[in-house]
Enzyme design. Structure first.
Site, PDB file in Angstrom:
ATOM      1  N   CYS A  45       0.844  -1.196   0.000  1.00 26.79           N
ATOM      2  CA  CYS A  45       0.000   0.000   0.000  1.00 26.79           C
ATOM      3  C   CYS A  45       0.883   1.252   0.000  1.00 26.79           C
ATOM      4  O   CYS A  45       1.607   1.488  -0.958  1.00 26.79           O
ATOM      5  CB  CYS A  45      -1.001  -0.029   1.152  1.00 26.79           C
ATOM      6  SG  CYS A  45      -2.344   1.180   0.942  1.00 26.79           S
ATOM      7  N   HIS A  88      -3.822  -4.685  -0.181  1.00 25.15           N
ATOM      8  CA  HIS A  88      -3.412  -5.257   1.102  1.00 25.15           C
ATOM      9  C   HIS A  88      -3.461  -6.780   1.027  1.00 25.15           C
ATOM     10  O   HIS A  88      -4.517  -7.370   1.242  1.00 25.15           O
ATOM     11  CB  HIS A  88      -4.337  -4.764   2.220  1.00 25.15           C
ATOM     12  CG  HIS A  88      -4.117  -3.338   2.587  1.00 25.15           C
ATOM     13  ND1 HIS A  88      -3.122  -2.939   3.450  1.00 25.15           N
ATOM     14  CD2 HIS A  88      -4.747  -2.203   2.182  1.00 25.15           C
ATOM     15  CE1 HIS A  88      -3.154  -1.619   3.583  1.00 25.15           C
ATOM     16  NE2 HIS A  88      -4.130  -1.155   2.814  1.00 25.15           N
ATOM     17  N   GLU A  90      -2.455  -8.823   3.139  1.00 27.19           N
ATOM     18  CA  GLU A  90      -2.795  -9.331   4.473  1.00 27.19           C
ATOM     19  C   GLU A  90      -4.291  -9.255   4.762  1.00 27.19           C
ATOM     20  O   GLU A  90      -4.772  -9.835   5.736  1.00 27.19           O
ATOM     21  CB  GLU A  90      -1.995  -8.572   5.548  1.00 27.19           C
ATOM     22  CG  GLU A  90      -2.477  -7.181   5.884  1.00 27.19           C
ATOM     23  CD  GLU A  90      -2.110  -6.100   4.869  1.00 27.19           C
ATOM     24  OE1 GLU A  90      -2.419  -4.924   5.141  1.00 27.19           O
ATOM     25  OE2 GLU A  90      -1.528  -6.423   3.811  1.00 27.19           O
TER      26      GLU A  90
END
Length: 201
Positions: free
Chosen positions: A79, A181, A183
């Site tokens: 990001c 993202h 994650e």
């Protein structure tokens, strides 16, 4: 050991949780010795380009990260972390980035049907292969951003369509970036992190 670089930049806990889920040995650190001895580095980030670079400079980490990359240690920017990889950002003011990849970070122009920030799930379009792109064509990942990296085509591995073609993954040599993202992107995102970790072994 994977080092997640600590500069008070937001989504570190989620990144560490994702790596733990993969069974990866990782640590949040701003220790220069650990950074230059790491098998791989992850530069996460949520927030503004100028504040992030100022905090990295304040902690003496800009030179340390450049040293690690020059040694060949793989680096993944996530990001805001991806945006910092380019030469400069235009958020609020002109701010120098790391300059690992030529280009600038600039604001997405809001258009009808395409509000800014760009927030939500979008399908990836693979433009060229890298160590991280296998199996990503058409997969959906999670974005939250108002700025994008405007870089030469040769460094763009993956894009998404958001009124313009937005670079979603970029890379040059041992430096990789993901605008989304991983994650927060379920199994697809975990797979990208796993590929990065494998690259670091």
């Amino acid at each position: 050991m994977i080092i997640v670089i600590d500069y008070d930049a937001g989504n570190t806990a989620n990144v560490l949780r994702a790596l733990d889920k993969l069974g990866v040995k990782a640590e949040l650190s701003a220790d220069p010795q650990k950074i230059v001895a790491a098998s791989g580095l992850i530069l996460p980030g949520v927030g503004a380009f100028p504040a992030a670079m100022a905090e990295l400079e304040k902690r003496g980490l800009v030179a340390v990260i450049k040293e690690a990359v020059a040694k060949g240690i793989p680096l993944l920017g996530i990001c805001l972390g991806m945006q910092l990889l380019v030469e400069k950002g235009l958020e609020h003011c002109e701010t120098a980035g790391f300059g690992f990849i030529s280009g600038i970070c600039q604001e997405i122009s809001a258009k009808a049907g395409f509000p800014v920030p760009h927030m939500g799930w979008n399908d990836l379009q693979v433009k060229q292969k890298s160590a991280l792109t296998a199996g990503l064509q058409g997969q959906a990942v999670y974005f939250v951003h108002s700025y994008f990296t405007d870089v030469p085509q040769e460094y763009i591995d993956v894009t998404v369509d958001y009124s313009i073609e937005v670079p979603a993954m970029i890379h040059k040599d041992n430096v990789y970036g993901a605008q989304f993202h991983p994650e927060k992107s379920g199994d697809v995102g975990l797979g990208i992190l796993k590929k990065f970790v494998d690259l670091c072994d």
